[in-house]
Design a protein around this motif. Sequence first.
Motif, PDB file in Angstrom:
ATOM      1  N   GLU A 170       0.642  -1.256  -0.129  1.00  0.00           N
ATOM      2  CA  GLU A 170      -0.075  -0.057   0.050  1.00  0.00           C
ATOM      3  C   GLU A 170       0.797   1.224  -0.078  1.00  0.00           C
ATOM      4  OE1 GLU A 170      -4.426   0.308   0.763  1.00  0.00           O
ATOM      5  OE2 GLU A 170      -3.270  -1.177  -0.108  1.00  0.00           O
ATOM      6  N   PHE A 171       1.787   1.171   0.775  1.00  0.00           N
ATOM      7  CA  PHE A 171       2.675   2.372   0.924  1.00  0.00           C
ATOM      8  C   PHE A 171       3.335   2.847  -0.698  1.00  0.00           C
ATOM      9  CE2 PHE A 171       7.140   1.051   1.153  1.00  0.00           C
ATOM     10  CZ  PHE A 171       6.973  -0.246   1.643  1.00  0.00           C
ATOM     11  N   LYS A 213       1.832   2.176  -3.358  1.00  0.00           N
ATOM     12  CA  LYS A 213       0.616   2.921  -4.046  1.00  0.00           C
ATOM     13  C   LYS A 213       0.623   4.222  -3.745  1.00  0.00           C
ATOM     14  CE  LYS A 213      -3.489   0.943  -3.436  1.00  0.00           C
ATOM     15  NZ  LYS A 213      -4.501  -0.273  -3.378  1.00  0.00           N
ATOM     16  N   ALA A 214       0.652   4.388  -2.279  1.00  0.00           N
ATOM     17  CA  ALA A 214       0.372   5.909  -1.777  1.00  0.00           C
ATOM     18  C   ALA A 214       1.464   6.698  -2.189  1.00  0.00           C
ATOM     19  CB  ALA A 214       0.503   5.735  -0.299  1.00  0.00           C
TER      20      ALA A 214
END
Lengths: 295, 283, 299
Positions: A186-187, A189-190
């Motif tokens: 996720e990070f 993607k972030a």
Amino acid sequence: MTLPVTGVSPEQGDLGPPGRQALRLFIRNKAAVFGLVLLAAIVFMTLFGSFFYDQDPSRIIARPLQGPGEGDAPALGTDYLGRDVLAGVVNGGSTSLTVALVAVLLVAVIGVSLGAISGYYGGWIDVALMRVTELFQVLPALLFAMVIVALFEPSTRSVAIAIGLASWPQTARLTRAEFLRLKNLEFVKAARASGASDFRIIWRVIFPNALPPLIVSITLIMGAAILFESGLAFLGLGDPNSQSWGLMIGLSRQTFLNGWWTVTFPGMAIFATVLSFSLIGDGLQDAFNPKLRGR
Amino acid sequence: MEPLLSVRGLTVTFGSFTAVEDVSFDIHAGQTLAVVGESGSGKSVTALSIMRLVELGTRGKIERGEILFRTPDGDMIDLVQQSEDAMRAIRGNQISMIFQEPLTSLNPVYSVGDQVAEAVILHQGLDKDAANERVLEMFRLVRIPEAEKRMAQFPHEMSGGMRQRVMIAMALSCDPKVLIADEPTTALDVTIQAQILGLMRDLREQTGAAVLIITHDMGVVAEVADDVVVMNRARVVERGSATQIFESAAEPYTKALLASVPRLGSMAGRDEPAPFDLVEYQS
Amino acid sequence: MSPLVEVRDLCKHFPVGAGATVYAVEGVSLEVGRGETLAVVGESGCGKSTLAHTMIRLHDPTSGQVVLDGVDISTLGNRALREHRRKMQIIFQDPFASLDPRRPVGRAVAEPLLIHGLATGSEAEDLVADLFVKVGLEADMMRQYPHQFSGGQRQRVCIARALATNPQLVIADEAVSALDVSIQAQVINLMMGLQDELGLSYLFISHDLAVVERMSHRVAVMYLGQIVEIGPRRAIFENPQHSYTQRLLDAVPIADPRARRDRPLLTDEIPSPVWPAGTSPDRVVMREVVPGHLVAEEA
């Protein structure tokens, strides 16, 4: 008293940066600290040993093949030409360590870049780079290195390059695997959603997270490179103009039965150096293991 | 009034699979639009398409449609036609996004303050000190207690609720015009969810940003949305104001969805448990 | 009639290094009546799942008793425990993870029958077919593999597996939390129907108060390892006494835009259940509001 219904969460305590936690765990590992002390001693001996034991290892100083304590022999005896074995051990480390260091730098640069690009971009880039990696991996490393050294003049530089070129595929594969695992988190993607470029995502976002296993692997490869260098020198493919533990063993193999000390002491130096890297590598592995965190 | 963001006829495919088909909606400044749907409805793909993140690393492709965005200069640009470089300047700056998992959306190796500062430095060209000032201001805005001390902390030292506040601070740090929130409270406990929803509502009023919230939770929709778009199987099924959708939904799918939503207080006065009165829905 | 399950003063502590301890479950006492649903609600880390897992001896309790149908199972040896295990079954949150992807789902459902020697061969197959029908699947689906099922269908398979041994108590550990709302509602209706049909008792572990309000007879609110309020559903939802229960209820989003409330912008969080060496939580003292409705005293 009753249970507190509200409050600021006490959190998990001040654990500090992930690196500091790892350091704490590492320091608590006795074997790893021993490895570090041992390595420090070897490096110190290699850098500054000649100040304390000022003897030219290539000079013939006494009768050949005298054991420790025999006749006028120095502390660790003399070799088949009458050169000082202790001086050889004290000075021989610099070639081994230099070669290993340069080789490992090469491994890190080639292996990490190719692995990172391969894992991050995937697709045909990945397929192409991994084919190249496999090609290098299936080549018998020692034979490959021997060919390279034989093609160029045997020198500290050519030996280091040969070892580096023979050893990078493992690092490339490890880096690729880490990038494959991390790039979908996720990070990442972030970071992309906040406008970061590919270059930034690879080196500033993903790479620091891939470091722990890479550091462990590089440490172990360092030990392997020392052995590798000794092997090449033993086979006569070392730099003939420099002193090295492997070369000492190689040159003394004919006279081994008449003078055990000529090979045993350089052998012990190699063993101690490889052992120190091994212990440090194991210690780092445990220190980075998240399952052992917070203990 | 002209919308800030207007999605028109968006169709997104993954190979032969159509994840989003002919989806259109508008968002106005200062407004919260909820895109609601169950898993596989295409709601998250829609959000990623606006950021143009759907084509990266996956086989996703924006097949048709326009995503018109009004830039701060007043021009309408079609995000679908923008280059990757142009999008990079928009992402995190004019349109920003927060994700579902506050646990994993922050990079574990940097302090949270540094991570937010990085976004500010990247887009606003501030120096390190000015960026840190801005971070502190943002942390206070999202009501992180002891903001100064927290800036030096690492993600693993924070609770899920605090991490989501950090994510919101990061998303708002460059004064975006549109904030996309993909299931922002799904991973949080209910008391923390209430805090975050309250915060988001408050911040929208303070910043005037448009908020696009992607959720499966009708309760969350009712709490924050002005307008609602209901999605099912890649398509928009129904749209309307929140009160319209909750009180007089016209489409059978929306009715079936609402009938299956557990509502607190619906059992008041009844002693025995009771099953849901489900509405049959055939697609 | 005595209750089906009596939990008395159950504790489960986990050491977490440096002498610190997680008091995951601390002095919990509760009863589950026959044919009754007791819901245990609370937020993450409150110990509700550990309570469930300790009750069926997935963990051994640190202290306390779990009396099932008159037998204290908290200290039984493995062999004796197996006898009693079939009387209580558990359904987990993630139906994806709890089925073996390489085996037809019918085998998973038949397995408890074979383990407990309740049926063999074709007999087991008939029973599995019956169970599939009971949970709203078709009998010939038993030959299919988990990936051919949707999430809701998989959870139905898990329910069929739980019912295979004819249990008296089914523990549902966030069993519907991962499902889409429309599927969730169907599965809940199924569970309630099965309860009427088979006289099952449920221990329903959930963080979702709206779901709990639908399907439970009684509710226990857990906070930091202890029960702070327990009572009939209506008492908890319509007359909550403990401040934590009230906070929890206030936080639930209401699916009605007209009921929108202005919330105070709080930033407080749930304290950690980890207690450093030498410290331990105080036990709460319960007082009776009305018979059957107990609440922890507050300062």
